[in-house]
Write an enzyme that holds these catalytic residues in place. Structure first.
Site, short mmCIF file in Angstrom:
data_model
loop_
_atom_site.label_atom_id
_atom_site.label_comp_id
_atom_site.label_asym_id
_atom_site.label_seq_id
_atom_site.Cartn_x
_atom_site.Cartn_y
_atom_site.Cartn_z
CG HIS A 59 -1.69 -1.23 1.42
ND1 HIS A 59 -2.86 -1.47 0.74
CD2 HIS A 59 -1.47 -2.33 2.17
CE1 HIS A 59 -3.32 -2.67 1.09
NE2 HIS A 59 -2.50 -3.21 1.96
CG HIS A 113 -3.39 0.21 -7.02
ND1 HIS A 113 -3.60 1.56 -7.10
CD2 HIS A 113 -2.94 -0.01 -5.74
CE1 HIS A 113 -3.32 2.13 -5.94
NE2 HIS A 113 -2.91 1.20 -5.11
CG ASP A 131 -6.14 0.19 -3.29
OD1 ASP A 131 -6.92 -0.27 -2.44
OD2 ASP A 131 -5.42 1.18 -3.07
CG HIS A 172 -9.17 2.59 -0.24
ND1 HIS A 172 -8.63 2.95 0.97
CD2 HIS A 172 -8.16 2.05 -0.96
CE1 HIS A 172 -7.34 2.64 0.98
NE2 HIS A 172 -7.02 2.10 -0.17
#
Lengths: 233, 233
Positions: A59, A113, A131, A172
């Site tokens: 991340h 991503h 993501d 998210h």
């Protein structure tokens, strides 16, 4: 199965707690460093033993809780194959199935991503997309070896081919939604509906998003399973 | 049933969308004025017809979306019996069951946070607790006709007598949790474990919380189903 969605307000990250209610074994997907005390409390109150911390990717927007959780519980830290994370106890490959009691977690490579990213299909019904696919959106592809073409291929060829009723749980959501389905996203996701691979790549190249606030701290920390951030405190 | 938890970041409010997937009729519980466009979009995308907006109580921390949603969809606004809301289309009584297709919503009077508050048990499994029982907490009782003794009685006698596996979906959570169960709350909720009615009342009298930021605007607006706030924009 026990399935809990948990939220970190500072980074809008969803962490997922999944457990076998009979064996009491548990896994946390994408835990957040700042929420480790909460997560340990919940594990304790539910009488669960944490077996694994599993990352969808390295991340850039938050520091993983894996290092702290591993220290506290002795769980194993698992990251996608090819991720630059020498601290990991184990790497998971595309198509590999992690079995834990009655829980089956299948890794689905969803690059784009980042160049090492997995979605996880839990018991064939709950898809944790990290993501890659978001609710009516998708992860950005403009840093950290992102690749919009790979993102388009992964979502349209790997995720949109799952059954329509598959539940989509993203890493998210910025509009306060918590869950969607593959059928809904195929029908309504504006990043994909009516887009070709080429127009999607063009769209993603022109989002002009600012870098995540924590990127300079988070990426190196996450390559060490969150250890760097802990040492700095 | 279709069941979706939705989040408003500004007030940390959970709104619940519940629908019968066959008849496509839907209900929103505790909608938030600022999220009406999002909620209308979701209803449209899912092909749902909004039949009811249902309030657990007259809120002090956010303005309800009911007025706007009623204007946009023709749905009915329902509030708990005795609530000071002359704008309501209908009042719901303790024990009353709202039937909508295959969805059954039973109102359970849970006074204490305010003097007109209902929890809603959906299809016997999903308990929407509003500002009565929270995950490891409960709503405050220090304004708007709050009454800590009534809160204690409602939670211990009306909610904690439901089956342990009943899912608890609160009106707010400030630690990023999304769901709990009655069994968990009976075992771990620090406001109730080891507390007598007397010690609970004492505890609640000494929380010394600041007033909600929106109380002066929200309460009168919500007594008009959100209309005052709309007019002021």
């Amino acid at each position: 199965m026990l399935f809990r969605q948990l939220f970190d307000e500072a980074t809008w990250t969803y962490t997922y707690l999944i457990a076998d209610p009979d064996t009491k074994e548990a896994i946390l997907v994408d835990p957040v460093a700042e929420q480790v005390e909460r997560d340990l409390r919940i594990l304790k109150e539910l009488g669960l033993t944490l077996r694994y911390c599993l990352e969808t990717h390295i991340h850039a927007d938050h520091v993983t809780g894996t290092g702290k959780l591993r220290d506290a519980t002795g769980c194993l830290g698992i990251v996608p194959a090819n991720a630059q994370a020498t601290c990991a106890d184990r790497f998971i490959q595309d198509g590999e199935v992690l079995q834990m009691g009655s829980i089956q977690i299948e890794a689905i490579a969803t690059l784009g991503h980042t160049d090492s990213h997995m979605a996880y299909l839990v018991n064939g019904t709950h898809l944790l997309t990290g993501d890659s696919l978001f609710i009516r959106g998708c992860g950005r592809t403009d840093f950290q070896s992102g690749n919009a073409g790979a993102m388009y291929d992964a979502i349209t060829q790997r995720l949109f081919t799952l059954p329509d009723e598959t539940l989509v749980y993203p890493g998210h959501d910025y509009k306060g939604e918590t869950v969607s389905t593959i059928g809904e996203e195929k029908q309504w996701n504006p990043r994909f509906v009516g887009q070709t691979r080429e127009s999607f790549v063009d769209l993603m190249a022109n989002l002009n998003l600012p870098n995540p606030k924590k990127i300079m701290e988070a990426v190196p920390a996450n390559q060490e399973c969150g250890k760097v951030a802990i040492a700095a405190r």
